[in-house]
Scaffold this motif. Structure first.
Motif, PDB file in Angstrom:
ATOM      1  N   ILE A   1       0.836  -1.203   0.000  1.00  0.00           N
ATOM      2  CA  ILE A   1       0.000   0.000   0.000  1.00  0.00           C
ATOM      3  C   ILE A   1       0.870   1.253   0.000  1.00  0.00           C
ATOM      4  CG2 ILE A   1      -1.650   1.351   1.356  1.00  0.00           C
ATOM      5  CD1 ILE A   1      -2.818  -1.307   2.352  1.00  0.00           C
ATOM      6  N   LEU A   2       1.903   1.254   0.823  1.00  0.00           N
ATOM      7  CA  LEU A   2       2.810   2.398   0.892  1.00  0.00           C
ATOM      8  C   LEU A   2       3.506   2.613  -0.444  1.00  0.00           C
ATOM      9  CD1 LEU A   2       4.046   4.514   2.902  1.00  0.00           C
ATOM     10  CD2 LEU A   2       5.932   2.914   3.202  1.00  0.00           C
ATOM     11  N   GLY A   3       3.961   1.522  -1.060  1.00  0.00           N
ATOM     12  CA  GLY A   3       4.642   1.630  -2.348  1.00  0.00           C
ATOM     13  C   GLY A   3       3.747   2.197  -3.423  1.00  0.00           C
ATOM     14  N   ALA A   4       2.470   1.765  -3.438  1.00  0.00           N
ATOM     15  CA  ALA A   4       1.529   2.279  -4.438  1.00  0.00           C
ATOM     16  C   ALA A   4       1.245   3.760  -4.213  1.00  0.00           C
ATOM     17  CB  ALA A   4       0.230   1.470  -4.384  1.00  0.00           C
ATOM     18  N   ALA A   5       1.089   4.163  -2.959  1.00  0.00           N
ATOM     19  CA  ALA A   5       0.779   5.556  -2.646  1.00  0.00           C
ATOM     20  C   ALA A   5       1.939   6.485  -2.979  1.00  0.00           C
ATOM     21  CB  ALA A   5       0.409   5.690  -1.168  1.00  0.00           C
TER      22      ALA A   5
END
Length: 457
Positions: free
Chosen positions: A38-42
């Motif tokens: 999730i962090l990587g996508a954001a």
């Protein structure tokens, strides 16, 4: 006559310990890596950066679990616990990282500072032990289990019902996914019903392996890109640069640490009852200090804050295997996966529907742990306890039933309002104090202290 070894301290044969530890890893793996995804996508991280963070996450989770299970005078509750990244950290981490003056170094600086805060604040939380009688801990565990059931159900249907762009997921709910999950569920239940001993204890693992084999035959195990992964990779501290310490970022992560410590307190108390090793003030403080130390470890190794994973506590309940050395084996496997990216890549390729049946069973067991604790509460002579449980469960369900319920509130409040666990904890604590005062809580804490003293003797 020698005192028998407590089941928590029992050492099983090496092969059994390794297999049972691997089962713990499979149960937690998907939830463990979802936060870095999730962090990587954001943040639109590159593939190499995302791989680094995932490997660091596994490595740091293994270290945090070792600290919690092995323990010493200052750290570690020494119970069968697996540590994984806390979901409460997602929103503030993204907000900090999107600040161009802070980025990921600002995230890791705030995580390290919050970990130090957690270590220092743990003794104060230990003094609040009497605020967590069975009516509070049972309610919280029930809400945790019910809240997590949605995750297990979505896994069994193939993932999230909506894609990241808001469009409906066309793969969600495919009959073949539902059929595989149903067969896995029958297999897990059948093994528990008819098998004995070690085979019964690894029913979840066997169910997941069956699903993995079916997914492989269907062509759903995609290993594209594995050739680009190195066989061995050392986790470098501060790989994204020296940490930056911003006041507002630190405050937001300290709030996450408080949330984590409240959740952990409920988990530790429940697990202490399950394994019949009551959570005394001293043990609670050691466990909470480990949460803080886990955050420091996470910040140093480019990872996250860590807390005990409820699905693994559900696995302890289901299998009856209470040895903390099984979780130590799981920690070593996490460390191994963090250092060998190709192996981690294979496990990360497991489709979510393969984990659905196991998730529903595990999360249901967490809810039943809450029910079992609530069965010790006096509901006959005190109707107030009914009100406490009913109201707290209802409030805890708000984020799950209506995700936009609090969307008009300030951004900073999401750390609290997006977690049904936090809402149920706050509600149960306040209502218990309002209706029962400190009397019942004090008696429960004193009884736990006496039981623990007898057990240690």
């Amino acid at each position: 006559m020698d005192n028998p070894v407590h089941p928590v301290d029992q050492r099983l044969p090496l092969a059994q310990t390794a297999v049972l530890g691997f089962q713990h890893v499979l149960v937690m793996y998907s939830a463990c890596i979802i936060v870095p995804l999730i962090l990587g996508a954001a943040l639109q991280l590159s593939k190499d950066q995302l791989t680094l963070i995932i490997n660091a996450d596994l490595f740091a989770a293994g270290l945090a679990t070792l600290v919690q299970c092995l323990g010493n005078r200052f750290f570690g509750i020494r119970l069968p616990i697996m540590m994984g990244v806390t979901f409460a950290s997602i929103t503030p981490m993204i907000a900090i990282a999107l600040n161009p003056t802070l980025g990921l170094p600002g995230v890791y600086g705030a995580i390290i500072a919050s970990g130090i805060f957690g270590i220092l604040f743990a003794p104060i939380m230990g003094r609040l032990l009497r605020l967590f009688p069975p009516v509070v801990t049972g309610t919280v565990l029930l809400v945790i289990g019910i809240s997590l059931m949605r995750v297990g159900i979505e896994w069994s249907a193939g993932g999230q019902p909506t894609l990241a762009n808001g469009e409906p997921n066309p793969e969600y709910g495919k009959p073949v996914y539902l059929l595989i999950s149903l067969v896995q569920l029958v297999l897990i239940l059948g093994i528990n019903r008819y098998a004995r001993g070690f085979i019964a204890n690894i029913a979840v693992l066997l169910g997941v392996l069956f699903g993995f084999a079916v997914a492989f035959l269907m062509g759903d195990i995609v290993l594209d890109g594995m050739a680009d992964k190195p066989w061995f990779a050392v986790i470098q501290p501060f790989a994204f640069g020296a940490p930056k310490f911003d006041t507002l970022a630190i405050v937001s992560m300290c709030l996450v640490m408080l949330v984590t410590m409240v959740e952990s307190t409920g988990m530790f108390l429940a697990l202490g009852k399950i394994v019949e090793r009551p959570t005394t003030r001293e043990r609670l403080v050691r466990g909470l200090r480990s949460d803080g130390l886990g955050a420091v470890i996470g910040g140093v190794f480019n990872a996250f804050p860590y807390t005990s994973f409820s699905q693994n506590i559900g696995l302890v309940t289901m299998t009856g295997v209470q040895s903390r050395f099984v979780c130590i084996a799981g920690a070593l496997i996490l460390l191994f996966l963090g250092l060998f990216p190709k192996l981690a890549f294979v496990i990360a390729s497991t489709p979510q529907y393969v984990l659905g049946a196991a998730g529903m069973v595990m999360f249901g067991m967490v809810a039943m742990m809450g029910v079992r604790i609530l069965s010790t509460v006096d509901f006959e002579s005190s109707r107030h306890n009914l009100l406490i449980v009913a109201t707290s469960v209802g409030i805890g369900m708000i984020p799950m039933v209506s995700p936009t319920y609090f969307h008009h509130l300030p951004e900073w409040s999401r750390v609290f309002t997006e977690s049904g666990i936090v809402l149920s904890v706050c509600s149960a604590l306040i209502l218990n104090l309002l209706f029962n005062g400190l009397g019942i809580a004090s008696q429960a804490a004193e009884q736990a202290e006496r039981s623990a003293a007898l057990n240690d003797a």
